[in-house]
Design a protein around this motif. Sequence first.
Motif, PDB file in Angstrom:
ATOM      1  N   ASN A  86     -94.805 -39.025 -11.791  1.00 60.72           N
ATOM      2  CA  ASN A  86     -96.182 -38.642 -11.480  1.00 60.72           C
ATOM      3  C   ASN A  86     -97.117 -39.797 -11.815  1.00 60.72           C
ATOM      4  OD1 ASN A  86     -98.759 -37.538 -11.387  1.00 60.72           O
ATOM      5  ND2 ASN A  86     -98.102 -35.568 -12.234  1.00 60.72           N
ATOM      6  N   ARG A  87     -97.726 -40.380 -10.789  1.00 62.14           N
ATOM      7  CA  ARG A  87     -98.618 -41.534 -10.983  1.00 62.14           C
ATOM      8  C   ARG A  87     -99.844 -41.186 -11.811  1.00 62.14           C
ATOM      9  NH1 ARG A  87     -97.009 -45.799  -7.643  1.00 62.14           N
ATOM     10  NH2 ARG A  87     -98.982 -46.894  -7.820  1.00 62.14           N
ATOM     11  N   ASP A  88    -100.279 -39.923 -11.767  1.00 59.63           N
ATOM     12  CA  ASP A  88    -101.443 -39.506 -12.553  1.00 59.63           C
ATOM     13  C   ASP A  88    -101.204 -39.686 -14.046  1.00 59.63           C
ATOM     14  OD1 ASP A  88    -102.914 -38.864 -10.319  1.00 59.63           O
ATOM     15  OD2 ASP A  88    -102.488 -36.705 -10.435  1.00 59.63           O
ATOM     16  N   ILE A  89     -99.981 -39.471 -14.496  1.00 65.75           N
ATOM     17  CA  ILE A  89     -99.664 -39.640 -15.919  1.00 65.75           C
ATOM     18  C   ILE A  89     -99.788 -41.105 -16.311  1.00 65.75           C
ATOM     19  CG2 ILE A  89     -97.844 -39.413 -17.657  1.00 65.75           C
ATOM     20  CD1 ILE A  89     -96.920 -36.894 -16.094  1.00 65.75           C
ATOM     21  N   TYR A  90     -99.321 -41.991 -15.454  1.00 67.41           N
ATOM     22  CA  TYR A  90     -99.461 -43.426 -15.707  1.00 67.41           C
ATOM     23  C   TYR A  90    -100.937 -43.832 -15.695  1.00 67.41           C
ATOM     24  CZ  TYR A  90     -94.421 -44.150 -15.080  1.00 67.41           C
ATOM     25  OH  TYR A  90     -93.063 -44.138 -15.217  1.00 67.41           O
ATOM     26  N   GLN A  91    -101.692 -43.282 -14.754  1.00 67.16           N
ATOM     27  CA  GLN A  91    -103.114 -43.610 -14.663  1.00 67.16           C
ATOM     28  C   GLN A  91    -103.875 -43.075 -15.874  1.00 67.16           C
ATOM     29  OE1 GLN A  91    -105.054 -42.397 -11.036  1.00 67.16           O
ATOM     30  NE2 GLN A  91    -106.686 -43.875 -11.335  1.00 67.16           N
ATOM     31  N   ASP A  92    -103.521 -41.876 -16.336  1.00 65.92           N
ATOM     32  CA  ASP A  92    -104.155 -41.330 -17.534  1.00 65.92           C
ATOM     33  C   ASP A  92    -103.946 -42.256 -18.733  1.00 65.92           C
ATOM     34  OD1 ASP A  92    -104.896 -39.133 -16.041  1.00 65.92           O
ATOM     35  OD2 ASP A  92    -103.531 -37.735 -17.046  1.00 65.92           O
ATOM     36  N   LEU A  93    -102.712 -42.698 -18.905  1.00 67.48           N
ATOM     37  CA  LEU A  93    -102.404 -43.611 -20.011  1.00 67.48           C
ATOM     38  C   LEU A  93    -103.202 -44.900 -19.873  1.00 67.48           C
ATOM     39  CD1 LEU A  93    -100.749 -44.472 -22.491  1.00 67.48           C
ATOM     40  CD2 LEU A  93     -98.950 -45.213 -20.899  1.00 67.48           C
ATOM     41  N   GLN A  94    -103.209 -45.449 -18.668  1.00 68.49           N
ATOM     42  CA  GLN A  94    -103.953 -46.689 -18.432  1.00 68.49           C
ATOM     43  C   GLN A  94    -105.429 -46.505 -18.746  1.00 68.49           C
ATOM     44  OE1 GLN A  94    -103.442 -48.332 -14.502  1.00 68.49           O
ATOM     45  NE2 GLN A  94    -105.532 -49.073 -14.521  1.00 68.49           N
ATOM     46  N   TYR A  95    -106.034 -45.429 -18.278  1.00 67.61           N
ATOM     47  CA  TYR A  95    -107.456 -45.190 -18.516  1.00 67.61           C
ATOM     48  C   TYR A  95    -107.756 -44.960 -19.994  1.00 67.61           C
ATOM     49  CZ  TYR A  95    -108.855 -45.002 -13.574  1.00 67.61           C
ATOM     50  OH  TYR A  95    -109.148 -45.320 -12.285  1.00 67.61           O
ATOM     51  N   ARG A  96    -106.858 -44.270 -20.695  1.00 71.75           N
ATOM     52  CA  ARG A  96    -107.074 -44.081 -22.138  1.00 71.75           C
ATOM     53  C   ARG A  96    -107.071 -45.425 -22.865  1.00 71.75           C
ATOM     54  NH1 ARG A  96    -103.089 -40.039 -21.859  1.00 71.75           N
ATOM     55  NH2 ARG A  96    -101.788 -41.338 -23.182  1.00 71.75           N
ATOM     56  N   LYS A  97    -106.143 -46.297 -22.485  1.00 74.08           N
ATOM     57  CA  LYS A  97    -106.075 -47.619 -23.112  1.00 74.08           C
ATOM     58  C   LYS A  97    -107.299 -48.464 -22.761  1.00 74.08           C
ATOM     59  CE  LYS A  97    -102.435 -46.882 -25.361  1.00 74.08           C
ATOM     60  NZ  LYS A  97    -102.548 -46.725 -26.814  1.00 74.08           N
ATOM     61  N   LEU A  98    -107.770 -48.375 -21.514  1.00 71.76           N
ATOM     62  CA  LEU A  98    -108.979 -49.108 -21.135  1.00 71.76           C
ATOM     63  C   LEU A  98    -110.194 -48.589 -21.910  1.00 71.76           C
ATOM     64  CD1 LEU A  98    -108.455 -49.481 -17.282  1.00 71.76           C
ATOM     65  CD2 LEU A  98    -108.383 -51.287 -19.012  1.00 71.76           C
ATOM     66  N   ASP A  99    -110.242 -47.290 -22.165  1.00 72.74           N
ATOM     67  CA  ASP A  99    -111.325 -46.742 -22.991  1.00 72.74           C
ATOM     68  C   ASP A  99    -111.246 -47.270 -24.419  1.00 72.74           C
ATOM     69  OD1 ASP A  99    -112.779 -45.321 -21.128  1.00 72.74           O
ATOM     70  OD2 ASP A  99    -111.857 -43.384 -21.591  1.00 72.74           O
ATOM     71  N   GLU A 100    -110.026 -47.381 -24.945  1.00 73.54           N
ATOM     72  CA  GLU A 100    -109.867 -47.927 -26.297  1.00 73.54           C
ATOM     73  C   GLU A 100    -110.395 -49.360 -26.360  1.00 73.54           C
ATOM     74  OE1 GLU A 100    -105.834 -47.543 -27.672  1.00 73.54           O
ATOM     75  OE2 GLU A 100    -105.839 -45.368 -27.330  1.00 73.54           O
ATOM     76  N   VAL A 101    -110.097 -50.151 -25.344  1.00 71.53           N
ATOM     77  CA  VAL A 101    -110.592 -51.529 -25.289  1.00 71.53           C
ATOM     78  C   VAL A 101    -112.112 -51.527 -25.215  1.00 71.53           C
ATOM     79  CG1 VAL A 101    -110.689 -53.626 -23.863  1.00 71.53           C
ATOM     80  CG2 VAL A 101    -108.495 -52.500 -24.278  1.00 71.53           C
ATOM     81  N   TYR A 102    -112.656 -50.683 -24.353  1.00 76.76           N
ATOM     82  CA  TYR A 102    -114.107 -50.579 -24.159  1.00 76.76           C
ATOM     83  C   TYR A 102    -114.812 -50.289 -25.493  1.00 76.76           C
ATOM     84  CZ  TYR A 102    -118.505 -48.674 -22.240  1.00 76.76           C
ATOM     85  OH  TYR A 102    -119.819 -48.410 -21.947  1.00 76.76           O
ATOM     86  N   PHE A 103    -114.352 -49.270 -26.205  1.00 78.03           N
ATOM     87  CA  PHE A 103    -115.011 -48.884 -27.458  1.00 78.03           C
ATOM     88  C   PHE A 103    -114.779 -49.900 -28.577  1.00 78.03           C
ATOM     89  CE2 PHE A 103    -114.668 -44.618 -25.416  1.00 78.03           C
ATOM     90  CZ  PHE A 103    -116.020 -44.430 -25.247  1.00 78.03           C
ATOM     91  N   ALA A 104    -113.617 -50.544 -28.579  1.00 81.50           N
ATOM     92  CA  ALA A 104    -113.351 -51.564 -29.594  1.00 81.50           C
ATOM     93  C   ALA A 104    -114.231 -52.794 -29.362  1.00 81.50           C
ATOM     94  CB  ALA A 104    -111.876 -51.947 -29.583  1.00 81.50           C
TER      95      ALA A 104
END
Length: 138
Positions: A86-104
């Motif tokens: 399921n590509r959505d699961i990969y995209q969710d993980l990617q977006y969560r990591k991008l949010d972590e970068v954004y807030f850091a």
Amino acid sequence: MKNIGNLLLVLALLSYGFSASAQNQEGVAEDDVKKMLENVDRQVEQMTNDLDLADWQVFYVDSILTANYLSLQEGFAELSAKKVGNRDIYQDLQYRKLDEVYFALEKVLDEQQWTKYLKRGAAKDKKSREKYFAKKNK
């Protein structure tokens, strides 16, 4: 690239391709780690030039990007090992990591640098991720 936010996205997308490559017992192939470190170095250099980062900021930006990229790699490798299709699961993980970068990065950059970072696409990318998660959570 002028758009730092898009550079983060490209970096994350590249890792998706790396996760499908041959891996050693540790989960992430050595060649992939080498490529990742080269990509992080280029991105840190670009941010240093674009945002006029101080030496201490360069250290933190490098650490943030490296840690999140490796974490993303490991997450993709785990999903791949579980044969998640399921590509959505990969995209969710990617977006969560991008949010972590954004807030850091928000904690590391000063006000002027943060404004410039947002103008270069990070704000638009963040809004896009928020829209994605809002639509998904409906």
